[in-house]
Write a protein that holds these residues in place. Structure first.
Motif, short mmCIF file in Angstrom:
data_model
loop_
_atom_site.label_atom_id
_atom_site.label_comp_id
_atom_site.label_asym_id
_atom_site.label_seq_id
_atom_site.Cartn_x
_atom_site.Cartn_y
_atom_site.Cartn_z
N LYS A 56 0.96 -1.25 0.07
CA LYS A 56 0.11 -0.11 -0.01
C LYS A 56 0.71 1.33 0.06
O LYS A 56 0.59 2.04 -0.79
CB LYS A 56 -0.81 -0.03 1.15
N LEU A 57 1.93 1.22 0.76
CA LEU A 57 2.93 2.43 0.98
C LEU A 57 4.01 2.59 0.19
O LEU A 57 4.54 3.64 0.02
CB LEU A 57 3.32 2.47 2.38
N ASN A 58 4.32 1.63 -0.70
CA ASN A 58 5.50 1.33 -1.49
C ASN A 58 6.70 1.63 -0.73
O ASN A 58 7.63 2.15 -1.24
CB ASN A 58 5.22 2.20 -2.71
N LYS A 59 6.77 1.38 0.57
CA LYS A 59 8.03 1.67 1.21
C LYS A 59 8.24 0.59 2.42
O LYS A 59 7.17 -0.05 2.65
CB LYS A 59 7.88 2.93 2.22
N ARG A 60 9.56 0.11 2.59
CA ARG A 60 9.59 -0.83 3.69
C ARG A 60 9.48 -0.64 4.86
O ARG A 60 10.04 0.61 5.40
CB ARG A 60 11.26 -1.53 3.48
N ALA A 61 9.18 -1.68 5.93
CA ALA A 61 9.16 -1.19 7.38
C ALA A 61 10.56 -1.48 7.96
O ALA A 61 11.21 -2.55 7.50
CB ALA A 61 7.99 -2.02 8.00
N LEU A 62 10.87 -0.61 8.86
CA LEU A 62 12.02 -1.02 9.52
C LEU A 62 12.11 -2.10 10.57
O LEU A 62 12.83 -3.11 10.73
CB LEU A 62 12.62 0.27 10.35
N VAL A 63 11.02 -2.11 11.23
CA VAL A 63 10.65 -3.12 12.29
C VAL A 63 9.12 -3.52 12.32
O VAL A 63 8.44 -2.73 12.08
CB VAL A 63 11.02 -2.60 13.75
N VAL A 64 8.80 -4.78 12.39
CA VAL A 64 7.66 -5.25 12.64
C VAL A 64 7.26 -6.01 14.02
O VAL A 64 8.14 -6.78 14.12
CB VAL A 64 7.34 -6.32 11.40
N ILE A 65 6.54 -5.50 14.56
CA ILE A 65 6.38 -5.93 16.07
C ILE A 65 5.10 -6.85 15.90
O ILE A 65 4.16 -6.80 15.48
CB ILE A 65 5.87 -5.13 16.87
N PRO A 66 5.39 -8.57 15.99
CA PRO A 66 4.10 -9.36 15.96
C PRO A 66 3.29 -9.20 16.78
O PRO A 66 3.56 -8.54 17.92
CB PRO A 66 4.98 -10.75 15.90
N TYR A 67 2.09 -9.65 16.67
CA TYR A 67 1.06 -9.71 17.78
C TYR A 67 1.00 -10.71 18.77
O TYR A 67 1.70 -11.79 18.54
CB TYR A 67 -0.53 -9.88 17.08
N ILE A 68 1.08 -10.23 19.82
CA ILE A 68 1.42 -11.04 21.10
C ILE A 68 0.18 -11.63 21.67
O ILE A 68 -0.87 -10.74 22.12
CB ILE A 68 2.25 -10.50 22.24
N HIS A 69 -0.19 -12.70 21.72
CA HIS A 69 -1.33 -13.56 22.26
C HIS A 69 -1.30 -13.49 23.62
O HIS A 69 -0.26 -14.02 24.15
CB HIS A 69 -1.79 -14.61 21.58
N THR A 70 -2.20 -12.98 24.52
CA THR A 70 -2.32 -13.25 26.00
C THR A 70 -2.89 -14.63 26.11
O THR A 70 -3.32 -15.45 25.41
CB THR A 70 -3.39 -12.11 26.54
N ARG A 71 -2.55 -15.03 27.56
CA ARG A 71 -2.98 -16.22 28.05
C ARG A 71 -4.68 -16.56 27.92
O ARG A 71 -5.10 -17.63 27.47
CB ARG A 71 -2.67 -16.16 29.35
N ASN A 72 -5.56 -15.53 28.09
CA ASN A 72 -7.08 -15.67 27.91
C ASN A 72 -7.04 -15.60 26.50
O ASN A 72 -8.01 -16.49 26.25
CB ASN A 72 -7.32 -14.17 28.43
#
Length: 119
Positions: A56-72
């Protein structure tokens, strides 16, 4: 004019073939629903991954933080999978019992199916 043989009333109707109509109905409904889901997914333009964002943005991301699933969330997902498994098993048992009681007893049906499949 002489009648050689008395006419016999038919035991089963010739047309319409209801089994074929039901099978056709299930097949067409599955195809239509699958096509509708596929079309809706193709028309959905929301961002779901880092690759979608890069496109969409035609730019690379420096860092991608993955989604962290909670215990619940993990527990809810496990319970949902367990519930779905139990629902599938229940539907299977009800289907087998329905065939046994409303169509043909299984001890007669299984050998017929085996003979037809050449086992």
């Amino acid at each position: 004019l002489q009648v050689l043989e008395q006419p016999v009333t038919p035991q089963e109707p010739i047309k319409p073939n209801r089994k074929n109509l039901v099978a056709l109905g299930f097949t067409v409904s599955a195809a239509i629903s699958g096509g509708l889901v596929t079309a809706l997914e193709l028309l959905d333009k929301s961002v779901r991954s880092s690759n979608d964002l890069v496109n969409k943005l035609n730019k690379r991301a420096l860092v991608v933080i993955p989604y962290i699933h909670t215990r619940n969330e993990r527990r809810q997902r496990f319970l949902l999978r367990l519930l779905m498994f139990l629902i599938v098993i229940t539907i299977g048992v009800v289907a087998v019992l329905g065939v046994h009681y409303f169509y043909m007893p299984l001890d007669i049906l299984i050998p017929k199916v085996m003979r037809r499949l050449n086992f």
